[in-house]
Design a protein around this motif. Structure first.
Motif, PDB file in Angstrom:
ATOM      1  N   ASP A  10       3.067  -4.786 -20.748  1.00 53.20           N
ATOM      2  CA  ASP A  10       2.808  -3.567 -19.982  1.00 53.20           C
ATOM      3  C   ASP A  10       1.334  -3.491 -19.588  1.00 53.20           C
ATOM      4  O   ASP A  10       0.998  -3.104 -18.465  1.00 53.20           O
ATOM      5  CB  ASP A  10       3.194  -2.342 -20.821  1.00 53.20           C
ATOM      6  N   LEU A  11       0.450  -3.876 -20.504  1.00 51.86           N
ATOM      7  CA  LEU A  11      -0.980  -3.891 -20.180  1.00 51.86           C
ATOM      8  C   LEU A  11      -1.264  -4.854 -19.035  1.00 51.86           C
ATOM      9  O   LEU A  11      -2.019  -4.527 -18.103  1.00 51.86           O
ATOM     10  CB  LEU A  11      -1.786  -4.280 -21.420  1.00 51.86           C
ATOM     11  N   ALA A  12      -0.681  -6.052 -19.091  1.00 51.92           N
ATOM     12  CA  ALA A  12      -0.901  -7.026 -18.020  1.00 51.92           C
ATOM     13  C   ALA A  12      -0.431  -6.484 -16.679  1.00 51.92           C
ATOM     14  O   ALA A  12      -1.118  -6.646 -15.647  1.00 51.92           O
ATOM     15  CB  ALA A  12      -0.190  -8.332 -18.349  1.00 51.92           C
ATOM     16  N   ALA A  13       0.726  -5.823 -16.668  1.00 53.44           N
ATOM     17  CA  ALA A  13       1.250  -5.262 -15.415  1.00 53.44           C
ATOM     18  C   ALA A  13       0.317  -4.176 -14.878  1.00 53.44           C
ATOM     19  O   ALA A  13       0.054  -4.106 -13.662  1.00 53.44           O
ATOM     20  CB  ALA A  13       2.646  -4.701 -15.653  1.00 53.44           C
ATOM     21  N   ARG A  14      -0.202  -3.333 -15.757  1.00 59.86           N
ATOM     22  CA  ARG A  14      -1.106  -2.265 -15.311  1.00 59.86           C
ATOM     23  C   ARG A  14      -2.421  -2.830 -14.778  1.00 59.86           C
ATOM     24  O   ARG A  14      -2.972  -2.342 -13.799  1.00 59.86           O
ATOM     25  CB  ARG A  14      -1.365  -1.288 -16.460  1.00 59.86           C
ATOM     26  N   LEU A  15      -2.915  -3.869 -15.447  1.00 67.23           N
ATOM     27  CA  LEU A  15      -4.160  -4.482 -14.986  1.00 67.23           C
ATOM     28  C   LEU A  15      -3.987  -5.221 -13.672  1.00 67.23           C
ATOM     29  O   LEU A  15      -4.942  -5.354 -12.893  1.00 67.23           O
ATOM     30  CB  LEU A  15      -4.706  -5.423 -16.060  1.00 67.23           C
ATOM     31  N   ASP A  16      -2.791  -5.722 -13.420  1.00 61.80           N
ATOM     32  CA  ASP A  16      -2.544  -6.331 -12.117  1.00 61.80           C
ATOM     33  C   ASP A  16      -2.547  -5.275 -11.016  1.00 61.80           C
ATOM     34  O   ASP A  16      -3.024  -5.524  -9.905  1.00 61.80           O
ATOM     35  CB  ASP A  16      -1.205  -7.076 -12.129  1.00 61.80           C
ATOM     36  N   ARG A  17      -2.039  -4.087 -11.343  1.00 61.66           N
ATOM     37  CA  ARG A  17      -2.048  -3.012 -10.351  1.00 61.66           C
ATOM     38  C   ARG A  17      -3.449  -2.421 -10.185  1.00 61.66           C
ATOM     39  O   ARG A  17      -3.881  -2.125  -9.066  1.00 61.66           O
ATOM     40  CB  ARG A  17      -1.061  -1.909 -10.769  1.00 61.66           C
ATOM     41  N   GLU A  18      -4.157  -2.240 -11.302  1.00 59.27           N
ATOM     42  CA  GLU A  18      -5.481  -1.643 -11.281  1.00 59.27           C
ATOM     43  C   GLU A  18      -6.406  -2.410 -12.227  1.00 59.27           C
ATOM     44  O   GLU A  18      -6.518  -2.064 -13.406  1.00 59.27           O
ATOM     45  CB  GLU A  18      -5.416  -0.172 -11.702  1.00 59.27           C
ATOM     46  N   PRO A  19      -7.055  -3.463 -11.765  1.00 58.78           N
ATOM     47  CA  PRO A  19      -7.977  -4.209 -12.634  1.00 58.78           C
ATOM     48  C   PRO A  19      -9.056  -3.302 -13.206  1.00 58.78           C
ATOM     49  O   PRO A  19      -9.489  -2.340 -12.562  1.00 58.78           O
ATOM     50  CB  PRO A  19      -8.568  -5.269 -11.693  1.00 58.78           C
ATOM     51  N   ARG A  20      -9.510  -3.638 -14.434  1.00 58.71           N
ATOM     52  CA  ARG A  20     -10.539  -2.863 -15.115  1.00 58.71           C
ATOM     53  C   ARG A  20     -11.885  -3.559 -15.016  1.00 58.71           C
ATOM     54  O   ARG A  20     -11.978  -4.786 -15.138  1.00 58.71           O
ATOM     55  CB  ARG A  20     -10.191  -2.746 -16.607  1.00 58.71           C
ATOM     56  N   ALA A  21     -12.938  -2.785 -14.837  1.00 58.64           N
ATOM     57  CA  ALA A  21     -14.281  -3.353 -14.901  1.00 58.64           C
ATOM     58  C   ALA A  21     -14.507  -3.945 -16.288  1.00 58.64           C
ATOM     59  O   ALA A  21     -14.064  -3.388 -17.298  1.00 58.64           O
ATOM     60  CB  ALA A  21     -15.322  -2.281 -14.612  1.00 58.64           C
ATOM     61  N   SER A  22     -15.175  -5.092 -16.344  1.00 57.10           N
ATOM     62  CA  SER A  22     -15.435  -5.757 -17.615  1.00 57.10           C
ATOM     63  C   SER A  22     -16.937  -5.770 -17.888  1.00 57.10           C
ATOM     64  O   SER A  22     -17.740  -5.309 -17.071  1.00 57.10           O
ATOM     65  CB  SER A  22     -14.907  -7.190 -17.592  1.00 57.10           C
ATOM     66  N   ALA A  23     -17.307  -6.330 -19.037  1.00 57.22           N
ATOM     67  CA  ALA A  23     -18.718  -6.446 -19.382  1.00 57.22           C
ATOM     68  C   ALA A  23     -19.431  -7.493 -18.540  1.00 57.22           C
ATOM     69  O   ALA A  23     -20.665  -7.584 -18.573  1.00 57.22           O
ATOM     70  CB  ALA A  23     -18.859  -6.783 -20.868  1.00 57.22           C
ATOM     71  N   THR A  24     -18.681  -8.308 -17.797  1.00 54.57           N
ATOM     72  CA  THR A  24     -19.272  -9.288 -16.885  1.00 54.57           C
ATOM     73  C   THR A  24     -19.372  -8.663 -15.502  1.00 54.57           C
ATOM     74  O   THR A  24     -18.347  -8.381 -14.875  1.00 54.57           O
ATOM     75  CB  THR A  24     -18.415 -10.559 -16.807  1.00 54.57           C
ATOM     76  N   PRO A  25     -20.576  -8.367 -15.008  1.00 59.46           N
ATOM     77  CA  PRO A  25     -20.721  -7.681 -13.719  1.00 59.46           C
ATOM     78  C   PRO A  25     -19.978  -8.398 -12.597  1.00 59.46           C
ATOM     79  O   PRO A  25     -20.074  -9.616 -12.442  1.00 59.46           O
ATOM     80  CB  PRO A  25     -22.234  -7.697 -13.475  1.00 59.46           C
ATOM     81  N   GLY A  26     -19.207  -7.625 -11.843  1.00 57.90           N
ATOM     82  CA  GLY A  26     -18.505  -8.167 -10.691  1.00 57.90           C
ATOM     83  C   GLY A  26     -17.242  -8.939 -11.004  1.00 57.90           C
ATOM     84  O   GLY A  26     -16.615  -9.489 -10.093  1.00 57.90           O
ATOM     85  N   VAL A  27     -16.860  -9.004 -12.281  1.00 53.16           N
ATOM     86  CA  VAL A  27     -15.659  -9.747 -12.668  1.00 53.16           C
ATOM     87  C   VAL A  27     -14.700  -8.791 -13.379  1.00 53.16           C
ATOM     88  O   VAL A  27     -14.834  -8.540 -14.580  1.00 53.16           O
ATOM     89  CB  VAL A  27     -15.988 -10.941 -13.578  1.00 53.16           C
ATOM     90  N   PRO A  28     -13.739  -8.226 -12.660  1.00 54.74           N
ATOM     91  CA  PRO A  28     -12.805  -7.297 -13.298  1.00 54.74           C
ATOM     92  C   PRO A  28     -11.771  -8.028 -14.149  1.00 54.74           C
ATOM     93  O   PRO A  28     -11.461  -9.199 -13.915  1.00 54.74           O
ATOM     94  CB  PRO A  28     -12.147  -6.592 -12.110  1.00 54.74           C
ATOM     95  N   LEU A  29     -11.246  -7.311 -15.144  1.00 54.87           N
ATOM     96  CA  LEU A  29     -10.175  -7.841 -15.983  1.00 54.87           C
ATOM     97  C   LEU A  29      -8.843  -7.578 -15.302  1.00 54.87           C
ATOM     98  O   LEU A  29      -8.493  -6.434 -14.999  1.00 54.87           O
ATOM     99  CB  LEU A  29     -10.212  -7.163 -17.357  1.00 54.87           C
ATOM    100  N   THR A  30      -8.078  -8.645 -15.051  1.00 57.70           N
ATOM    101  CA  THR A  30      -6.781  -8.545 -14.385  1.00 57.70           C
ATOM    102  C   THR A  30      -5.665  -8.899 -15.349  1.00 57.70           C
ATOM    103  O   THR A  30      -5.901  -9.390 -16.451  1.00 57.70           O
ATOM    104  CB  THR A  30      -6.721  -9.500 -13.189  1.00 57.70           C
ATOM    105  N   GLY A  31      -4.435  -8.672 -14.899  1.00 53.94           N
ATOM    106  CA  GLY A  31      -3.287  -9.046 -15.718  1.00 53.94           C
ATOM    107  C   GLY A  31      -3.222 -10.537 -15.962  1.00 53.94           C
ATOM    108  O   GLY A  31      -2.885 -10.984 -17.065  1.00 53.94           O
ATOM    109  N   ALA A  32      -3.541 -11.327 -14.946  1.00 58.83           N
ATOM    110  CA  ALA A  32      -3.533 -12.783 -15.130  1.00 58.83           C
ATOM    111  C   ALA A  32      -4.561 -13.191 -16.175  1.00 58.83           C
ATOM    112  O   ALA A  32      -4.321 -14.114 -16.965  1.00 58.83           O
ATOM    113  CB  ALA A  32      -3.811 -13.482 -13.802  1.00 58.83           C
ATOM    114  N   MET A  33      -5.705 -12.510 -16.205  1.00 64.14           N
ATOM    115  CA  MET A  33      -6.720 -12.830 -17.206  1.00 64.14           C
ATOM    116  C   MET A  33      -6.234 -12.512 -18.614  1.00 64.14           C
ATOM    117  O   MET A  33      -6.480 -13.282 -19.551  1.00 64.14           O
ATOM    118  CB  MET A  33      -8.009 -12.070 -16.915  1.00 64.14           C
ATOM    119  N   ILE A  34      -5.551 -11.391 -18.769  1.00 62.92           N
ATOM    120  CA  ILE A  34      -5.009 -11.049 -20.093  1.00 62.92           C
ATOM    121  C   ILE A  34      -4.019 -12.105 -20.547  1.00 62.92           C
ATOM    122  O   ILE A  34      -4.043 -12.575 -21.697  1.00 62.92           O
ATOM    123  CB  ILE A  34      -4.345  -9.661 -20.065  1.00 62.92           C
TER     124      ILE A  34
END
Length: 501
Positions: A295-319
């Motif tokens: 469920d987290l991966a699906a939500r992140l694919d819909r709305e990626p989250r800002a991460s501690a790495t500037p300009g690199v959001p966390l996506t479902g594929a990344m999870i």
């Protein structure tokens, strides 16, 4: 396979990132490359963090074995001599995984533990395969955006679409064809086998013993097929299906079942009450961990989250990619659970794993795709065929979301396979010991059994009731470790296949 970084398998099919080894070159420049008459060992670069007594050199080999008098390349090699010369019985070569992992680095990481187990029975030797670490490199000239792990690997889009994967795969194949040249085409398992035999000659050994891991088991099996009389005691740790019609394509597809086999270990860990003290308990019941992660991966694919790495959001594929990495070793469970808790916290700032926080170097990307695409012809399927396969696989194996059957650059590779793949058979000496975890996310147990079947009476199999990738000196199973050590030091194998619980 601890994490066993030196044995991590190919990025497109099996692994985490290939190790980038900057420190295997000789220091001072005073030591000549190895030659057939012997090897001139010198100090290793301090960046390698070599073990006491570890020595390094360069081995000269033909770029193209069909043209032995033509251009040559150099391979980084390393040795840890026997601590008890009176007990020495030969040379044990450490064959790394990948394609793309460094043997020299793995020797630095595992050499102390291996030396203690061998008690002076062997000189320990390893080399960086062509394209890796301190050896000659190939390059494809890929754009930065195509060298991220979640782009070089064909994770489908959030809705399962593969249009971007198709375009990227074509682009990578075209760039490699345009810029790779003879060096890229030389990146094959067959050449790694030949290079290994050149190393044997340079060492002055009639036979070699070996500890091979992951993709390295395919190299070891191919060597035993081509040079059966030059093998002494041969260990295959975490094998995959050697089917010559499929090879890496089959390994990639097997990753879906491997993740399903392994995930319950993580779920049980993440639901255990002991995790609460560290803030890492993801659910009260193990059966609730899988839907939470999906469920987290699906939500992140819909709305990626800002991460501690500037300009690199966390996506479902990344999870999901971070999950694949975590499944390799129990020691990686806490870091993945922490990433999940950070992503679930509305005020959290997820810290990306290092492998996901930037583009990999071009030479690492080249070795990642080069060997698997050069080794065997991949199907030239239509986009619609890949779409159907991805849709079905996403339904059956949501933890890998269709990645294992998606399009890769190999579908558009120019020139096809460099050579006909080897067929592993039961012809040859009965001197092989296999060891395999029952719940391996990368080389699934069912695929290991196919290697066992191919080898027939040449091999015995030690199965270990454990999860993770890599067995010997990797997961603390005394029964499995003892079986391998006894075989290498005493030549004693189990009379039949055995299970270590």
């Amino acid at each position: 396979m601890t994490t066993n970084r030196g044995s991590r398998p190919l990025l497109l099919a099996l692994s985490l990132s290939a190790a980038v080894v900057a420190g295997v070159a000789l220091t001072g420049g005073a030591v000549a490359p190895a030659a057939a008459a012997g090897i001139g060992w010198g100090d290793c670069d301090a960046a390698l963090k070599p073990l006491p007594g570890q020595r390094c050199a360069l081995l000269s080999v033909p770029l193209d074995y069909a043209d032995p008098d033509g251009p040559r390349i150099e391979l980084a090699v390393s040795r840890l001599p026997s601590t008890r010369p009176e007990a020495r019985r030969g040379t044990l070569v450490v064959i790394p995984g990948g394609p793309g992992s460094s043997g020299v680095q793995r020797l630095a990481q595992k050499g102390a533990a291996l030396s203690a187990e061998m008690d002076g029975a062997y000189d320990l030797v390893a080399f960086d395969p062509r394209g890796v670490g301190g050896s000659a490199k190939a390059r494809c000239g890929l754009d930065d955006a195509d060298r991220w792990m979640v782009t070089l690997r064909s994770w489908p889009g959030a809705d399962g679409r593969i249009d971007d994967n198709v375009a990227r795969s074509r682009r990578i194949a075209e760039a490699c064809a345009r810029n790779g040249g003879p060096m890229l085409r030389s990146l094959t398992t067959a050449n790694q086998v030949r290079d290994l035999d050149r190393l044997r000659q340079a060492l002055g050994e009639r036979k070699l013993s070996a500890w091979s891991v992951s993709y390295g088991t395919y190299v070891a099996a191919a060597y035993a097929e081509k040079f059966p009389g030059r093998t002494d005691r041969w260990v295959l740790d975490s094998s995959n299906d050697p089917d010559p019609k499929r090879v890496a394509r089959g390994w990639l597809e097997g990753m879906a079942q491997g993740a399903d086999d392994r995930f319950p270990d993580f779920a049980a860990w993440a639901a255990h009450p002991d995790r609460a003290d560290d803030g890492l308990r993801l659910a009260e019941r193990a059966e609730d961990v899988r839907p939470l992660v999906l469920d987290l991966a699906a939500r992140l694919d819909r709305e990626p989250r800002a991460s501690a790495t500037p300009g690199v959001p966390l996506t479902g594929a990344m999870i999901l990619q971070a999950l694949q990495q975590a499944l390799y070793s129990d020691a990686s469970f806490p870091a993945f659970a922490r990433l999940v808790t950070e992503a679930l916290d509305p005020a959290g700032e997820p810290v990306l794993p290092r492998e996901l926080a930037g583009a990999m170097p071009d030479d690492v990307a080249a070795i990642t795709v080069g060997v698997i695409c050069n080794d065997v012809d991949w199907p030239r399927s239509s986009t619609r065929t890949f779409e159907r396969a991805v849709a079905a696989d996403r339904e059956r194996h949501p933890l890998t979301a269709g990645l294992p059957v998606n399009v890769t650059p190999c579908a558009y590779w120019k020139g096809g396979a460099v050579e006909k793949p080897v067929r592993v058979t039961e012809r040859g000496p009965s001197n092989i010991l296999m060891i395999q975890n029952l719940r391996d996310p990368s080389t699934p147990y069912a695929n290991g059994l196919r290697m066992r079947e191919a080898l027939g009476e040449r091999a015995r199999l030690v199965s270990v009731d454990h999860g993770g990738h890599g067995v010997y000196l990797g997961n603390g199973n005394a029964c499995g470790d003892r079986a391998v050590t006894r075989f290498l030091t005493e030549g004693v194998r189990p009379a039949e296949d055995v299970l270590c619980r």
